[in-house]
Design a protein around this motif. Structure first.
Motif, PDB file in Angstrom:
ATOM      1  N   ARG A 220       0.815  -1.221   0.000  1.00  0.00           N
ATOM      2  CA  ARG A 220       0.000   0.000   0.000  1.00  0.00           C
ATOM      3  C   ARG A 220       0.843   1.264   0.000  1.00  0.00           C
ATOM      4  O   ARG A 220       0.484   2.253  -0.645  1.00  0.00           O
ATOM      5  CB  ARG A 220      -0.958  -0.003   1.191  1.00  0.00           C
ATOM      6  CG  ARG A 220      -0.273   0.105   2.551  1.00  0.00           C
ATOM      7  CD  ARG A 220      -1.201  -0.271   3.695  1.00  0.00           C
ATOM      8  NE  ARG A 220      -0.596  -0.049   5.002  1.00  0.00           N
ATOM      9  CZ  ARG A 220       0.289  -0.843   5.559  1.00  0.00           C
ATOM     10  NH1 ARG A 220       0.702  -1.923   4.911  1.00  0.00           N
ATOM     11  NH2 ARG A 220       0.795  -0.578   6.746  1.00  0.00           N
ATOM     12  N   TRP A 221       1.979   1.249   0.698  1.00  0.00           N
ATOM     13  CA  TRP A 221       2.794   2.465   0.772  1.00  0.00           C
ATOM     14  C   TRP A 221       3.487   2.753  -0.568  1.00  0.00           C
ATOM     15  O   TRP A 221       3.751   3.904  -0.897  1.00  0.00           O
ATOM     16  CB  TRP A 221       3.834   2.342   1.890  1.00  0.00           C
ATOM     17  CG  TRP A 221       4.863   1.272   1.669  1.00  0.00           C
ATOM     18  CD1 TRP A 221       4.775  -0.035   2.037  1.00  0.00           C
ATOM     19  CD2 TRP A 221       6.129   1.423   1.035  1.00  0.00           C
ATOM     20  NE1 TRP A 221       5.902  -0.718   1.659  1.00  0.00           N
ATOM     21  CE2 TRP A 221       6.763   0.155   1.056  1.00  0.00           C
ATOM     22  CE3 TRP A 221       6.804   2.497   0.463  1.00  0.00           C
ATOM     23  CZ2 TRP A 221       8.024  -0.061   0.520  1.00  0.00           C
ATOM     24  CZ3 TRP A 221       8.063   2.288  -0.072  1.00  0.00           C
ATOM     25  CH2 TRP A 221       8.661   1.027  -0.037  1.00  0.00           C
ATOM     26  N   LYS A 222       3.735   1.702  -1.354  1.00  0.00           N
ATOM     27  CA  LYS A 222       4.349   1.908  -2.670  1.00  0.00           C
ATOM     28  C   LYS A 222       3.372   2.546  -3.655  1.00  0.00           C
ATOM     29  O   LYS A 222       3.788   3.184  -4.619  1.00  0.00           O
ATOM     30  CB  LYS A 222       4.870   0.587  -3.220  1.00  0.00           C
ATOM     31  CG  LYS A 222       6.022  -0.001  -2.397  1.00  0.00           C
ATOM     32  CD  LYS A 222       6.563  -1.268  -3.016  1.00  0.00           C
ATOM     33  CE  LYS A 222       7.718  -1.809  -2.184  1.00  0.00           C
ATOM     34  NZ  LYS A 222       8.284  -3.057  -2.752  1.00  0.00           N
ATOM     35  N   ASN A 224       1.514   4.999  -2.958  1.00  0.00           N
ATOM     36  CA  ASN A 224       1.675   6.446  -2.798  1.00  0.00           C
ATOM     37  C   ASN A 224       2.808   6.973  -3.673  1.00  0.00           C
ATOM     38  O   ASN A 224       2.722   8.077  -4.218  1.00  0.00           O
ATOM     39  CB  ASN A 224       1.971   6.788  -1.331  1.00  0.00           C
ATOM     40  CG  ASN A 224       0.741   6.669  -0.452  1.00  0.00           C
ATOM     41  OD1 ASN A 224      -0.387   6.741  -0.930  1.00  0.00           O
ATOM     42  ND2 ASN A 224       0.954   6.480   0.836  1.00  0.00           N
ATOM     43  N   SER A 283      -4.156   9.135   1.385  1.00  0.00           N
ATOM     44  CA  SER A 283      -3.006   8.248   1.499  1.00  0.00           C
ATOM     45  C   SER A 283      -3.432   6.791   1.394  1.00  0.00           C
ATOM     46  O   SER A 283      -4.340   6.334   2.101  1.00  0.00           O
ATOM     47  CB  SER A 283      -2.289   8.476   2.834  1.00  0.00           C
ATOM     48  OG  SER A 283      -1.254   7.534   3.001  1.00  0.00           O
ATOM     49  N   THR A 285      -1.870   4.256   2.380  1.00  0.00           N
ATOM     50  CA  THR A 285      -1.577   3.512   3.602  1.00  0.00           C
ATOM     51  C   THR A 285      -2.789   3.471   4.529  1.00  0.00           C
ATOM     52  O   THR A 285      -2.926   2.556   5.351  1.00  0.00           O
ATOM     53  CB  THR A 285      -0.395   4.151   4.355  1.00  0.00           C
ATOM     54  OG1 THR A 285      -0.692   5.528   4.646  1.00  0.00           O
ATOM     55  CG2 THR A 285       0.875   4.093   3.512  1.00  0.00           C
TER      56      THR A 285
END
Length: 340
Positions: A220-222, A224, A283, A285
């Motif tokens: 999930r953070w990738k 962003n 976001s 995340t």
């Protein structure tokens, strides 16, 4: 003023978290208390629970059968399907950086629908495997037709609409070729249906959907970084093509299994990610776990309406269309969604 702003922000965050993470269990319990069997309601449910807690085993076998073998698998299946569609929709919108993207626009849903209907027509095919193969074929064709070095997300969306139209026409051809009994099953299935949910179907769907959602949660953070652009992602050491392939593959898996399990649930993967972004921000995340929990819970609420508002059950795909269309009109008017 700063204290007031902080308190309002904190209260808004607490309220959003309560809605997203606090509702699943209560809504699940309510789903077990309502259904077509009017005589098995709240009182019968709690009497059955009390008999289990007291180890008296005096609860009605009929009540136990309705709750455990009919309502519980349906509630779990509904939650899995809602979480799958909402999460895949949010991930695809993040990848293509366009608020109008969802599994149906990219052809995944229509491809999976064609594959599942083909499996209904030809029983030798596995429903879930056929749905996945044709869902993957649809998104592959979309990418082949729409991708070029200078292409934009709009080009891919237009290609997805063309591919979706092709598979929708193929679905109509399958319906035309079907005998009356299979035709009725396919038509009911294409409107979205969860009334045939069973423990067997839950067992078939829970592993691929859970694995796909877990994979999307881990990256999930990738997502962003992808929203910043491919060059910016490469600058921080992330291969954007590799992440996109993984994310689209996982989104295809969960969407195909959801469509094979419940049919076509219109617009759900399109409008639920917008609701979660309104609750927790943009976001990924935060929106990815929010889509998992809120997506599953909200579809449970809709399914409860489908079962109780009218004397007969309304296909859930009709309800999501009725809810989704006015919601997007609201967004267009209030938030001015456009191509810019």
């Amino acid at each position: 003023m700063k204290t007031t702003h902080f308190s309002l922000t904190t209260m808004r965050r607490i309220a959003s978290n309560a809605i997203i993470y606090g509702l699943p269990i209560p809504v699940l319990l309510i789903s077990l208390m309502i259904g077509s069997s009017d005589n098995i309601g709240i009182t019968a449910f709690w009497d059955w629970i009390r008999s289990i807690v007291d180890s008296s085993h005096t609860g009605s076998k009929v009540v136990e059968n309705v709750i455990f073998n009919i309502r519980l698998p349906r509630a779990l299946m509904t939650f899995l399907v809602g979480a799958a569609l909402a999460t895949s929709g949010g991930v695809l919108q993040a990848i293509f950086r366009n608020p109008l993207v969802d599994p149906y626009i990219l052809g995944i849903s229509s491809g999976a629908a064609f594959g599942a209907s083909l499996a209904i027509l030809i029983p030798l095919l596995s429903l879930h495997i056929s749905a996945f193969v044709f869902g993957a074929a649809a998104v592959t064709l979309t990418y082949i037709f729409g991708y070029s070095r200078n292409s934009s997300s709009i080009t891919i969306i237009l290609a997805g609409m063309i591919v979706s139209g092709l598979f929708t026409a193929s679905l109509a051809l399958v319906q035309y070729m079907s005998d009356p009994f299979k035709l009725q099953a396919i038509v009911q299935w294409t409107m979205g249906s969860l009334h045939l949910s069973s423990w067997h179907k839950v067992q078939q769907a829970v592993l691929p959907i859970s694995a796909g959602l877990l994979g999307l949660y881990l990256i999930r953070w990738k997502l962003n970084l992808l929203s910043l652009g491919d060059d910016e992602a490469r600058a921080v050491g992330v291969n954007p093509l590799y992440i996109k392939i993984i994310a689209v593959f996982l989104a295809t898996v969960v969407t195909a299994v959801a469509v094979a399990s419940a049919g076509i649930i219109s617009l759900y993967g399109l409008f639920v990610p917008h609701i979660t972004r309104m609750l927790v921000g943009a976001s990924n995340t935060k929106t990815t776990p929010a889509n998992i929990f809120f997506g599953g819970t909200f579809l449970l609420i809709i399914d409860n309406f489908c079962r109780t508002v009218f004397p007969y059950e309304i296909p859930i795909g009709i309800f999501t269309m009725i809810i989704g269309a006015p919601f997007f009109i609201f967004l267009i008017k209030k938030r001015k969604i456009n191509w810019s």
